[in-house]
Every structure is written in structure tokens, then in C-alpha cells.
Design a protein around this motif. Structure first.
Motif, PDB file in Angstrom:
ATOM      1  N   SER A 156      49.309  38.202  46.761  1.00  0.00           N
ATOM      2  CA  SER A 156      48.560  38.474  45.532  1.00  0.00           C
ATOM      3  C   SER A 156      47.942  40.335  44.950  1.00  0.00           C
ATOM      4  CB  SER A 156      47.160  37.346  46.064  1.00  0.00           C
ATOM      5  OG  SER A 156      46.555  38.006  45.415  1.00  0.00           O
ATOM      6  N   PRO A 157      48.037  39.713  43.958  1.00  0.00           N
ATOM      7  CA  PRO A 157      47.867  41.539  43.478  1.00  0.00           C
ATOM      8  C   PRO A 157      46.189  41.923  44.150  1.00  0.00           C
ATOM      9  CG  PRO A 157      47.324  40.180  42.044  1.00  0.00           C
ATOM     10  CD  PRO A 157      47.862  39.269  43.033  1.00  0.00           C
ATOM     11  N   LYS A 158      45.449  41.080  44.372  1.00  0.00           N
ATOM     12  CA  LYS A 158      44.601  41.932  45.349  1.00  0.00           C
ATOM     13  C   LYS A 158      44.488  42.263  46.598  1.00  0.00           C
ATOM     14  CE  LYS A 158      42.321  37.661  45.192  1.00  0.00           C
ATOM     15  NZ  LYS A 158      43.244  36.831  44.057  1.00  0.00           N
ATOM     16  N   VAL A 159      45.609  41.640  47.496  1.00  0.00           N
ATOM     17  CA  VAL A 159      45.818  42.219  48.802  1.00  0.00           C
ATOM     18  C   VAL A 159      46.360  43.484  49.072  1.00  0.00           C
ATOM     19  CG1 VAL A 159      47.850  41.590  50.269  1.00  0.00           C
ATOM     20  CG2 VAL A 159      46.895  40.296  49.479  1.00  0.00           C
ATOM     21  N   PHE A 160      45.644  44.441  49.625  1.00  0.00           N
ATOM     22  CA  PHE A 160      45.429  45.525  50.038  1.00  0.00           C
ATOM     23  C   PHE A 160      45.224  46.928  49.334  1.00  0.00           C
ATOM     24  CE2 PHE A 160      49.065  43.846  52.705  1.00  0.00           C
ATOM     25  CZ  PHE A 160      48.830  44.227  53.962  1.00  0.00           C
ATOM     26  N   TYR A 161      44.275  45.838  48.060  1.00  0.00           N
ATOM     27  CA  TYR A 161      43.320  46.728  47.491  1.00  0.00           C
ATOM     28  C   TYR A 161      42.645  47.117  47.209  1.00  0.00           C
ATOM     29  CZ  TYR A 161      42.429  47.554  41.934  1.00  0.00           C
ATOM     30  OH  TYR A 161      41.732  48.412  41.146  1.00  0.00           O
ATOM     31  N   GLY A 162      42.247  48.462  46.648  1.00  0.00           N
ATOM     32  CA  GLY A 162      40.320  49.115  46.827  1.00  0.00           C
ATOM     33  C   GLY A 162      40.861  49.877  48.101  1.00  0.00           C
ATOM     34  N   LYS A 163      38.888  50.606  48.028  1.00  0.00           N
ATOM     35  CA  LYS A 163      38.690  51.587  48.957  1.00  0.00           C
ATOM     36  C   LYS A 163      38.365  50.920  50.468  1.00  0.00           C
ATOM     37  CE  LYS A 163      38.166  54.740  45.972  1.00  0.00           C
ATOM     38  NZ  LYS A 163      36.642  55.378  44.272  1.00  0.00           N
ATOM     39  N   ARG A 164      38.152  49.241  50.162  1.00  0.00           N
ATOM     40  CA  ARG A 164      38.040  48.806  51.763  1.00  0.00           C
ATOM     41  C   ARG A 164      38.958  47.462  51.274  1.00  0.00           C
ATOM     42  NH1 ARG A 164      31.139  47.845  51.999  1.00  0.00           N
ATOM     43  NH2 ARG A 164      31.395  50.278  51.323  1.00  0.00           N
ATOM     44  N   HIS A 165      38.777  47.234  53.309  1.00  0.00           N
ATOM     45  CA  HIS A 165      40.298  46.398  53.963  1.00  0.00           C
ATOM     46  C   HIS A 165      39.117  45.794  55.255  1.00  0.00           C
ATOM     47  CE1 HIS A 165      42.250  48.171  50.380  1.00  0.00           C
ATOM     48  NE2 HIS A 165      42.396  49.339  51.538  1.00  0.00           N
ATOM     49  N   ASN A 220      55.950  25.741  43.172  1.00  0.00           N
ATOM     50  CA  ASN A 220      56.645  26.072  43.091  1.00  0.00           C
ATOM     51  C   ASN A 220      57.469  25.843  41.774  1.00  0.00           C
ATOM     52  OD1 ASN A 220      55.824  22.703  43.658  1.00  0.00           O
ATOM     53  ND2 ASN A 220      57.966  22.235  44.509  1.00  0.00           N
ATOM     54  N   ASP A 221      56.662  25.690  40.614  1.00  0.00           N
ATOM     55  CA  ASP A 221      56.800  25.489  39.377  1.00  0.00           C
ATOM     56  C   ASP A 221      57.715  26.775  38.670  1.00  0.00           C
ATOM     57  OD1 ASP A 221      54.709  26.319  38.972  1.00  0.00           O
ATOM     58  OD2 ASP A 221      54.044  24.474  37.911  1.00  0.00           O
ATOM     59  N   CYS A 222      57.835  27.790  38.776  1.00  0.00           N
ATOM     60  CA  CYS A 222      58.415  29.166  38.366  1.00  0.00           C
ATOM     61  C   CYS A 222      58.464  30.171  39.553  1.00  0.00           C
ATOM     62  CB  CYS A 222      57.331  30.100  37.787  1.00  0.00           C
ATOM     63  SG  CYS A 222      57.500  30.634  36.444  1.00  0.00           S
ATOM     64  N   HIS A 223      58.880  31.252  38.763  1.00  0.00           N
ATOM     65  CA  HIS A 223      59.781  32.175  39.823  1.00  0.00           C
ATOM     66  C   HIS A 223      59.584  33.425  39.413  1.00  0.00           C
ATOM     67  CE1 HIS A 223      62.777  31.948  36.577  1.00  0.00           C
ATOM     68  NE2 HIS A 223      63.553  33.425  37.351  1.00  0.00           N
ATOM     69  N   GLY A 224      59.816  34.113  40.246  1.00  0.00           N
ATOM     70  CA  GLY A 224      59.693  35.554  40.079  1.00  0.00           C
ATOM     71  C   GLY A 224      57.843  35.829  41.193  1.00  0.00           C
ATOM     72  N   GLU A 225      56.995  37.296  40.521  1.00  0.00           N
ATOM     73  CA  GLU A 225      56.390  38.072  41.656  1.00  0.00           C
ATOM     74  C   GLU A 225      54.826  36.607  41.878  1.00  0.00           C
ATOM     75  OE1 GLU A 225      53.706  41.070  39.368  1.00  0.00           O
ATOM     76  OE2 GLU A 225      55.839  41.636  38.662  1.00  0.00           O
ATOM     77  N   TRP A 226      54.189  36.823  42.560  1.00  0.00           N
ATOM     78  CA  TRP A 226      53.488  35.810  43.240  1.00  0.00           C
ATOM     79  C   TRP A 226      52.225  34.571  42.314  1.00  0.00           C
ATOM     80  CZ3 TRP A 226      47.942  35.515  42.420  1.00  0.00           C
ATOM     81  CH2 TRP A 226      47.161  34.896  43.740  1.00  0.00           C
ATOM     82  N   PRO A 227      51.921  34.059  42.115  1.00  0.00           N
ATOM     83  CA  PRO A 227      52.562  32.956  43.241  1.00  0.00           C
ATOM     84  C   PRO A 227      53.724  32.152  44.046  1.00  0.00           C
ATOM     85  CG  PRO A 227      51.189  31.895  41.965  1.00  0.00           C
ATOM     86  CD  PRO A 227      51.080  33.225  40.816  1.00  0.00           C
ATOM     87  N   TYR A 228      55.203  32.582  42.826  1.00  0.00           N
ATOM     88  CA  TYR A 228      55.835  31.464  42.596  1.00  0.00           C
ATOM     89  C   TYR A 228      57.267  33.438  42.985  1.00  0.00           C
ATOM     90  CZ  TYR A 228      53.307  30.060  38.555  1.00  0.00           C
ATOM     91  OH  TYR A 228      52.426  29.393  38.114  1.00  0.00           O
ATOM     92  N   GLN A 229      56.573  33.616  44.792  1.00  0.00           N
ATOM     93  CA  GLN A 229      57.944  33.823  45.213  1.00  0.00           C
ATOM     94  C   GLN A 229      58.871  33.055  46.058  1.00  0.00           C
ATOM     95  OE1 GLN A 229      54.661  34.130  45.168  1.00  0.00           O
ATOM     96  NE2 GLN A 229      54.275  33.488  47.471  1.00  0.00           N
ATOM     97  N   SER A 230      59.558  33.509  46.833  1.00  0.00           N
ATOM     98  CA  SER A 230      60.513  32.213  46.869  1.00  0.00           C
ATOM     99  C   SER A 230      61.673  32.518  47.900  1.00  0.00           C
ATOM    100  CB  SER A 230      61.044  31.174  45.906  1.00  0.00           C
ATOM    101  OG  SER A 230      61.490  32.229  45.145  1.00  0.00           O
TER     102      SER A 230
END
Length: 260
Positions: A83-92, A151-161
Motif C-alpha cells: 500500500s502507498p501508505k506503508v512506510f510513508y510519512g514522518k511518523r511510524h 485477484n481480478d487484476c494484476h500489477g501494483e498493490w492491491p493486485y500483487q501476485s
């Protein structure tokens, strides 16, 4: 009591943030992650069950740890399966918590691990494969146990496989790191039709030497096989027979292994 120590370390091996405690530890890292940063979890004793969260947007999983764990924080193209939210920003917010007996013994999906990574050690369950399409993160073996079943598409999150790069002898293995009792497997095959093909049959090989065959159909819905409970340390999916549809691209979105 188990002492747990969480650290964020930069590419020069300087400690950015650290927190330690017994049984449960939290760490707040107040800066943006940079290339080369990594997370380290140190444990005072081996072979323990820990609820592990490397990022609040990534979620947590019940893991079995056989030693200290090092997680490389992905950047650039290595993170597009997250997800683009993962490891993003200044507070974790990071956390690790020793699991209770009832959590360990409950019947559940034994294969899911949102903290899995290609090069990770001592952290189970762990997925490996003999092929990953073009070495790209969106087709890595770890994607098959990240808990995402879209599972109805492929590529970047959330369609990773897990992508097999058209390799006829492709195989994927889930290691549990200890003995478990399993009695069912559920597969979400990628179903981005007509781009994707599908498998008519796959074979599961278990660490006890036994095998099970699963027959499947062209469907977006999960496929399930139940069998007599097996005491195993790993399971491998191989001998995958694709259909005669024109597409050369069968792939796996998720594998779930149920037991306790």
C-alpha cells in the motif's frame, strides 16, 4: 520473560530509534525513511511466537521467530507491491508482542505473514519460489502470503501476485519454521481474464512426503481442498497444469493453509 528490542537503523548502521521492553514493545520513529534503512527486532530467546508489526499501515501477523529479525525497508520499485501508505510519512508505529497460548493454539490460516520478505531470516511463515517474474516486487513469492486476496487484476498493490514467468516447472514453498498440523488449503488464483490463464490442477507436496491434488476451474472465487490432518513443517505447490486458454499467464494471488 522475553526481552524484545526494536530498532530502526540507517544505511551507515547508525541507530535512528530504539525501544526495548519485556513481552511487549512499541517504537515510534519520527522521521521519513531513507534508502538503506532497516528494522531490527532482537529477542532474548529463540523459538517464540510474536505478534509483529513493522508499520501501522502494513498491519500485524502472528509470527514464529527462531532468532533476531532484520527487515529491509523497501524503496522505489521495491515497494509497489505494498500500500502507498506503508512506510510513508514522518511518523511510524512499530510493535512486537509475545503471543498468548490461546492465540498460538487456535485454528487459523497458518500461512499469512504481512512481514514476509524475500531475504528475511528467522521469521515464519516464509514464502520462497524457484521463479519470480522478472524479479519484480509485484510478482514476488511473498505476495502470496500477505493476506490480500484481490485477484481480478494484476500489477501494483492491491493486485500483487506470485508470477511464474511462464515457467513450466514453477513451484512455491511455504515454510512454517516448526511443526504444525494442517488440514486444508485455499487458493486464490489470479483471475484478470482474458489477460490471465488458470490452472486446471495443482499438486501439493508436504514435508512428511505425502501429496494432495487440487482440481480447479476458471473462477475468481477461492478454491479449497480438505484432507486428513498432517503434521508438517512446509508445503510446496508444484506440477501446475494450466488450461488450454490462449493466455500464457497463470498466477497465484494467495495461498492459505489452515490448521493449528
Amino acid at each position: 520473560m522475553t526481552e524484545l528490542c526494536l530498532k530502526v537503523i540507517d544505511k551507515e548502521s547508525n541507530t535512528v530509534a530504539v525501544s526495548r521492553s519485556e513481552e511487549e514493545v512499541h517504537l515510534v520513529c519520527n522521521r521519513e525513511y531513507e534508502p538503506g534503512d532497516r528494522i531490527v527486532l532482537e529477542i532474548s530467546r529463540k523459538d517464540i511466537y510474536v505478534w509483529l508489526q513493522f508499520d501501522d499501515a502494513l498491519g500485524k501477523s502472528l509470527t514464529f521467530l527462531t532468532g533476531d529479525v532484520v527487515y529491509e525497508i523497501p524503496s522505489d520499485d521495491r515497494r509497489i507491491n505494498l500500500s502507498p501508505k506503508v512506510f510513508y510519512g514522518k511518523r511510524h508505529l512499530l510493535s512486537a508482542k509475545a503471543a498468548s497460548d490461546f492465540e498460538i493454539s487456535t485454528y487459523r490460516n497458518l500461512a499469512v505473514n504481512v512481514c514476509d520478505q524475500h531475504q528475511i531470516r528467522n521469521c515464519y511463515p516464509h514464502a520462497t519460489a524457484n521463479v519470480e517474474t522478472r524479479g519484480e516486487a509485484v510478482f514476488a513469492a511473498q505476495n502470496a502470503i500477505d493476506g490480500v486476496t484481490v485477484n481480478d487484476c494484476h500489477g501494483e498493490w492491491p493486485y500483487q501476485s506470485w508470477g511464474i514467468n511462464r515457467q513450466e516447472d514453477a513451484r512455491i514453498r511455504i515454510d512454517f519454521g516448526r511443526m504444525v498440523e494442517a488440514d486444508a488449503i485455499v487458493l486464490y488464483t489470479r483471475a484478470d481474464f482474458p489477460h490471465d490463464n488458470w490452472w486446471e490442477k495443482v499438486t501439493f507436496l508436504f514435508s512428511d512426503g505425502s501429496m494432495e491434488e487440487m482440481k480447479m476451474s476458471k473462477d475468481t472465487k477461492p478454491h479449497r481442498i480438505d484432507f486428513e490432518a498432517k503434521n508438517i513443517t512446509w508445503v510446496e505447490m508444484h506440477n501446475m497444469i494450466k488450461s488450454d486458454d490462449p493466455s500464457p499467464f497463470p498466477a497465484l494471488s494467495q495461498i492459505e493453509v489452515y490448521g493449528k
